[in-house]
Design a protein around this motif. Sequence first.
Motif, mmCIF file in Angstrom:
data_model
loop_
_atom_site.group_PDB
_atom_site.id
_atom_site.type_symbol
_atom_site.label_atom_id
_atom_site.label_comp_id
_atom_site.label_asym_id
_atom_site.label_seq_id
_atom_site.Cartn_x
_atom_site.Cartn_y
_atom_site.Cartn_z
ATOM 1 N N ASP A 148 -16.262 8.337 3.323
ATOM 2 C CA ASP A 148 -15.028 7.820 3.122
ATOM 3 C C ASP A 148 -14.737 6.799 4.383
ATOM 4 O O ASP A 148 -15.160 6.885 5.544
ATOM 5 C CB ASP A 148 -13.989 8.911 3.178
ATOM 6 N N CYS A 149 -13.878 5.691 4.279
ATOM 7 C CA CYS A 149 -13.596 4.747 5.392
ATOM 8 C C CYS A 149 -12.605 5.376 6.161
ATOM 9 O O CYS A 149 -11.529 5.795 5.638
ATOM 10 C CB CYS A 149 -13.163 3.315 4.464
ATOM 11 N N VAL A 150 -12.973 5.470 7.410
ATOM 12 C CA VAL A 150 -11.908 6.181 8.268
ATOM 13 C C VAL A 150 -10.581 5.395 8.394
ATOM 14 O O VAL A 150 -9.367 5.843 8.490
ATOM 15 C CB VAL A 150 -12.592 6.177 9.772
ATOM 16 N N ALA A 151 -10.680 3.941 8.407
ATOM 17 C CA ALA A 151 -9.622 2.976 8.618
ATOM 18 C C ALA A 151 -8.560 3.376 7.428
ATOM 19 O O ALA A 151 -7.264 3.415 7.792
ATOM 20 C CB ALA A 151 -9.838 1.596 8.475
ATOM 21 N N CYS A 152 -9.062 3.513 6.201
ATOM 22 C CA CYS A 152 -7.998 3.743 5.308
ATOM 23 C C CYS A 152 -8.000 5.291 4.868
ATOM 24 O O CYS A 152 -7.597 5.301 3.586
ATOM 25 C CB CYS A 152 -7.931 2.672 4.277
ATOM 26 N N GLN A 153 -8.834 5.948 5.100
ATOM 27 C CA GLN A 153 -8.926 7.509 4.719
ATOM 28 C C GLN A 153 -9.375 7.525 3.429
ATOM 29 O O GLN A 153 -8.853 8.310 2.595
ATOM 30 C CB GLN A 153 -7.884 8.063 5.103
ATOM 31 N N ALA A 203 -6.301 -5.085 0.364
ATOM 32 C CA ALA A 203 -7.629 -4.261 0.546
ATOM 33 C C ALA A 203 -7.494 -3.894 2.161
ATOM 34 O O ALA A 203 -7.233 -4.729 2.837
ATOM 35 C CB ALA A 203 -8.711 -4.809 0.051
ATOM 36 N N CYS A 204 -8.049 -2.681 2.213
ATOM 37 C CA CYS A 204 -8.168 -2.414 3.676
ATOM 38 C C CYS A 204 -9.408 -3.362 4.233
ATOM 39 O O CYS A 204 -10.442 -3.542 3.377
ATOM 40 C CB CYS A 204 -8.809 -0.772 3.834
ATOM 41 N N GLU A 205 -9.572 -4.095 5.328
ATOM 42 C CA GLU A 205 -10.466 -4.847 5.913
ATOM 43 C C GLU A 205 -11.735 -4.209 5.967
ATOM 44 O O GLU A 205 -12.841 -4.794 5.906
ATOM 45 C CB GLU A 205 -10.215 -5.783 6.975
ATOM 46 N N GLY A 206 -11.693 -3.109 6.445
ATOM 47 C CA GLY A 206 -12.918 -2.299 6.977
ATOM 48 C C GLY A 206 -13.815 -1.762 5.921
ATOM 49 O O GLY A 206 -15.082 -1.944 5.997
ATOM 50 N N CYS A 207 -13.324 -1.868 4.612
ATOM 51 C CA CYS A 207 -14.266 -1.679 3.379
ATOM 52 C C CYS A 207 -13.915 -2.283 2.352
ATOM 53 O O CYS A 207 -14.625 -2.163 1.210
ATOM 54 C CB CYS A 207 -13.895 -0.063 3.045
ATOM 55 N N VAL A 208 -13.384 -3.516 2.568
ATOM 56 C CA VAL A 208 -12.937 -4.348 1.296
ATOM 57 C C VAL A 208 -12.413 -3.748 0.064
ATOM 58 O O VAL A 208 -12.585 -4.330 -0.784
ATOM 59 C CB VAL A 208 -14.331 -4.949 0.775
HETATM 60 ZN ZN LIG Z 1 -10.969 1.147 4.039
#
Ligand SMILES: [Zn+2]
Length: 374
Positions: A148-153, A203-208
């Motif tokens: 899971d992407c941490v930035a957007c959980q 979209a979350c930038e960390g995971c597009v």
């Molecule tokens: Zn993310």
Amino acid sequence: MLTRCSVKDPYEVLSVPRNATEAEIKSAFRRQGAKHHPDRNPDDAGASQRFKELNAAYQILSDSKKRTMYDRFGAAGLGAARGGGAGPFGGMPIDFSEIKIDGIFGDLLDALGIKFGDRGDLQLDLEIDFNEAAFGCTKKVNYDRLVDCVACQGRGAVKDTDFIMCGTCDGRGRVRYQQGVFPIAVERTCSVCHGKGRTVQLACEGCVGVGMKTKKCNLDVTLSPGVQSGSTRTIAGRGNIGRGRKPGDVEITVKVRPHELFRRVGDNVVCQLPVTFAQAVLGDEIEIPTLDGKGVLRVPPGTQPGTILRIRGKGIPKRVVGGRGDQMIEVVVEIPTQLNEEQRLLVVQLADQLGESVQPQRRSFVEKLRDLFN
Ligand SMILES: [Zn+2]
Ligand SMILES: [Zn+2]
């Protein structure tokens, strides 16, 4: 050390560098597409598959969003796969719809062998040496998996307000369609929002917007003595994680690198031993390689070419019954190819002296020949 051959990298398919410009990608596709087009290769069954791959690679790399997605997830995983990991897409469903890339991307990746399944299982190959397979070993396996992407959980969007209702299914998560020639409406899960009824707007930038990222991790894999090439180990729960799913497994396939001298036949180790004509005739003690290092083999006088000599207990450890297999040594007699005049005369003298009496196979052959014509 780890390889994953079935998956194709679009950059390699088009033979362009990772930093290729749009123009370079286009011209590479034009050049190779023309060469591999099925219409120009009617007799080549593989041409249509190659063209399909070229086309998929081009469609991914010529679209900036798809290319970014691939660079961030596909390339990282595939790049690592060749150097020591596996494609993180192995078996993990990703909602490409959430970043406004439709299911076509999934089909394109599928054409390159990047599959999507329901579970986050990963498949890795682990290459080991012949001796490591014989005596067992513990190897560190490095690979990438999706977490899971941490930035957007794992949501794909930073805030809950960054979602909008899915326009394809009007938020229902299911769509109706007509199947076959009969006008029967069937319902299926919406392929755009995958049944969620909403898609990511920002979209979350960390995971597009995918909600997942690749993470480097490693495993210690212990292989017992006598492990066979092609055997598998499953390590539960170490595959891709995320989206509230149960973590997938890692399935490791053992690949034993061939040995320069030894071949394995069951629990026995087979090798060839070149000996001179004189050693075969007179007998000798010869230094030979074994799995445990150097050993000495007594070649008895009068050893025939092709004779198999056996050293007990120098083979592969037996897993169930204990003990070890044998080492089988095939004797290869080398006949001198270049003789000077003096040596040639000596062989002639030797031949005169020996006659047929001391050569058992020759003698029986001559006897059979006599029987045949009398
Ligand atoms: Zn993310
Ligand atoms: Zn939908």
